[in-house]
Design a protein around this motif. Structure first.
Motif, PDB file in Angstrom:
ATOM      1  N   THR A  32       0.033  79.257   8.691  1.00 55.35           N
ATOM      2  CA  THR A  32       0.727  78.652   9.634  1.00 55.35           C
ATOM      3  C   THR A  32       2.382  79.313   9.754  1.00 55.35           C
ATOM      4  O   THR A  32       3.005  79.294  10.766  1.00 55.35           O
ATOM      5  CB  THR A  32       0.875  77.189   9.453  1.00 55.35           C
ATOM      6  N   MET A  35       3.204  82.439  11.510  1.00 51.66           N
ATOM      7  CA  MET A  35       3.045  82.274  13.005  1.00 51.66           C
ATOM      8  C   MET A  35       4.434  81.554  13.405  1.00 51.66           C
ATOM      9  O   MET A  35       4.776  81.935  14.597  1.00 51.66           O
ATOM     10  CB  MET A  35       1.713  81.318  13.098  1.00 51.66           C
ATOM     11  N   GLU A  38       7.334  84.224  13.498  1.00 57.91           N
ATOM     12  CA  GLU A  38       7.165  85.201  14.538  1.00 57.91           C
ATOM     13  C   GLU A  38       7.633  84.603  15.835  1.00 57.91           C
ATOM     14  O   GLU A  38       8.326  85.292  16.634  1.00 57.91           O
ATOM     15  CB  GLU A  38       5.738  85.496  14.497  1.00 57.91           C
TER      16      GLU A  38
END
Length: 480
Positions: A32, A35, A38
């Motif tokens: 997680t 992500m 990013e």
């Protein structure tokens, strides 16, 4: 539905993984973080990582049983401390996750003790670095230590056998309370309970008792900080296991104190828990000294007196306690041990006959007494074992199902005859066992261990040509 996606959704996702219990929850949860990072790099402000997100990650890692995951949680925490994690610095939740995570593994991680002690010192420095004007604190420290955290650590250290460190932590708490005079540092009943446990395990009953009596005087019996049942149990434990010369008298005195408290304040919730007494009796009876069993029975009899005096609907003594005491005497080398074990059995039967059905002897009680007599070399011991054996079988065949003969019960009598070398009677017991089994006793089934006991008894005790023939006949009787 309709909600703008953001970092809060990933926080919920991490929490869901932590609570899922799945084997892959750690690896899936860790994915997680990249992500979110990013999405944040793409200048999506709603996905900027924050302390709440990393706290959820810390909780996920700290909940794992793998020591490496806890170390990874510590690594992330220290990165947050050093400012290496953008927009995320540790708060009181971060500190507590790591603190309780380390405390929970002290017993089986040899390095966790040093790591949590270092963390505690760091949290105390964090407290001390904040300016205080009178009773008003200008900046609340991030760590937010309190007495409950100290108490939890003291108890975990004590359970792991680190009694010196446990007392050091208590002294640190007293120092913090003296320095800051804040209510959150005032030692509460959790701390004192933990310290009572330390005193009980280090053979200092007077200090444990002094602490509990002080709590009674200060808080009475009706407040949140009043002594609880565990406090009284720890003092009882420390006196009962004490090496002082007057340990029996002091134990009886403390039981009388509990009796007076329970009677005067109708505080039946302070009576010792049954499982705790079973454990305490077992520890007393394990002693290598000749008086270990006597010491255990003195406590046992005092508890029976306590039960009678307070008239509780929740009995202090039940068949488990009698069973433990009978087992203690059964394994004792004292020449009076078999008689003391049988007397306890008779006490149970008498009380059950007088209306206390919960104390009706069970098969295990009779078996233990048979074993006690079978180990004895006194004249008439074999006859006493036979009398108890025959009594149980007679009760069973007359329809009484309070004690149903099982393979352990028969095995104890078989072992008794094997020791004495009476192979004819041993074979007779085997025949009775098979008859009861075929007659519908569903708790009884001849097994390999009983067969081995009998066959070995024949071959070792009777070194004659027909011994092997007898052993084969017995094998056929049971195995067939």
């Amino acid at each position: 539905a309709g909600a703008r996606p953001g970092v809060d959704h990933f926080i919920l996702l991490l929490k869901a993984w932590a609570e899922s219990g799945r084997d892959d929850r750690i690896s899936r949860g860790i994915q997680t973080i990249p992500m979110v990072q990013e999405l944040s790099r793409r200048r999506r402000i709603h996905f900027r990582p924050n302390t709440l997100l990393y706290n959820a990650l810390l909780q996920l890692l700290a909940s794992s049983a793998d020591a490496n995951d806890l170390r990874n949680a510590e690594r992330v925490f220290h990165e947050m401390e050093k400012g290496l994690v953008p927009d995320a610095s540790p708060d009181k939740i971060s500190y507590r996750i790591i603190f309780y995570g380390l405390a929970n593994v002290i017993a089986h991680d040899s390095q966790a003790k040093d790591r949590i002690m270092a963390l505690l010192r760091e949290m105390e420095r964090e407290e001390e670095q904040h300016d205080i004007v009178g009773s008003f604190q200008l900046h609340r420290p991030r760590a937010q230590l309190d007495a409950a955290m100290y108490g939890y650590l003291i108890l975990k250290l004590a359970h792991a056998g680190h009694f010196d460190q446990a007392e050091q932590v208590y002294q640190s708490l007293l120092s913090m309370y003296t320095k800051f005079r804040e209510p959150r540092f005032c030692p509460d009943y959790h701390v004192k309970r933990a310290l009572c446990f330390v005193y009980a395990r280090t053979g200092r009953p007077r200090e444990a008792e002094k602490m509990v009596l002080g709590m009674e005087d200060e808080f009475g019996l009706d407040s949140e900080n009043s002594p609880k049942r565990s406090h009284y149990e720890f003092v009882l434990d420390s006196w009962a296991t004490s090496k002082s010369q007057d340990t029996e008298q002091q134990t009886a005195r403390w039981i009388r104190h509990i009796q007076s408290i329970v009677t005067k304040h109708n505080a039946h919730h302070l009576l010792p828990r049954r499982w705790y007494i079973v454990d305490l009796l077992g520890r007393l009876g394990k002693g290598t000294k000749e008086n270990a069993a006597q010491k255990a029975e003195l406590l046992f009899r005092a508890l029976i007196d306590l039960e009678k005096s307070v008239n509780s609907n929740d009995p202090v003594v039940n068949h488990d306690h009698y069973n433990r005491m009978i087992q203690i005497w059964a394994k004792c080398q004292d020449k009076e041990a078999p008689r003391r074990a049988e007397q306890l059995l008779l006490d149970m039967r008498k009380r059950a006959t007088n209306g206390e059905r919960r104390l009706h002897p069970q098969t295990s009680h009779y078996t233990a007494v048979i074993n006690a007599w079978s180990r004895s070399r006194q004249p008439g011991s074999l006859e006493r074992a036979e009398a108890i054996f025959n009594f149980v079988r007679k009760q069973y065949h007359s329809g009484n199902r309070d004690a149903i003969p099982d393979e352990v019960f028969y095995g104890s009598m078989i072992s008794c005859y094997a020791r004495s070398g009476d192979l004819d009677k041993m074979e007779k017991i085997a025949t009775l066992m098979v008859d009861d089994w075929l007659g519908g006793n569903n708790r009884l089934e001849p097994n390999t261990s009983i067969l081995n006991s009998m066959v070995l008894g024949i071959l070792l005790k009777q070194k004659k040509p027909h011994a092997l023939k007898r052993a084969r006949r017995l094998h056929k009787l049971i195995a067939g």
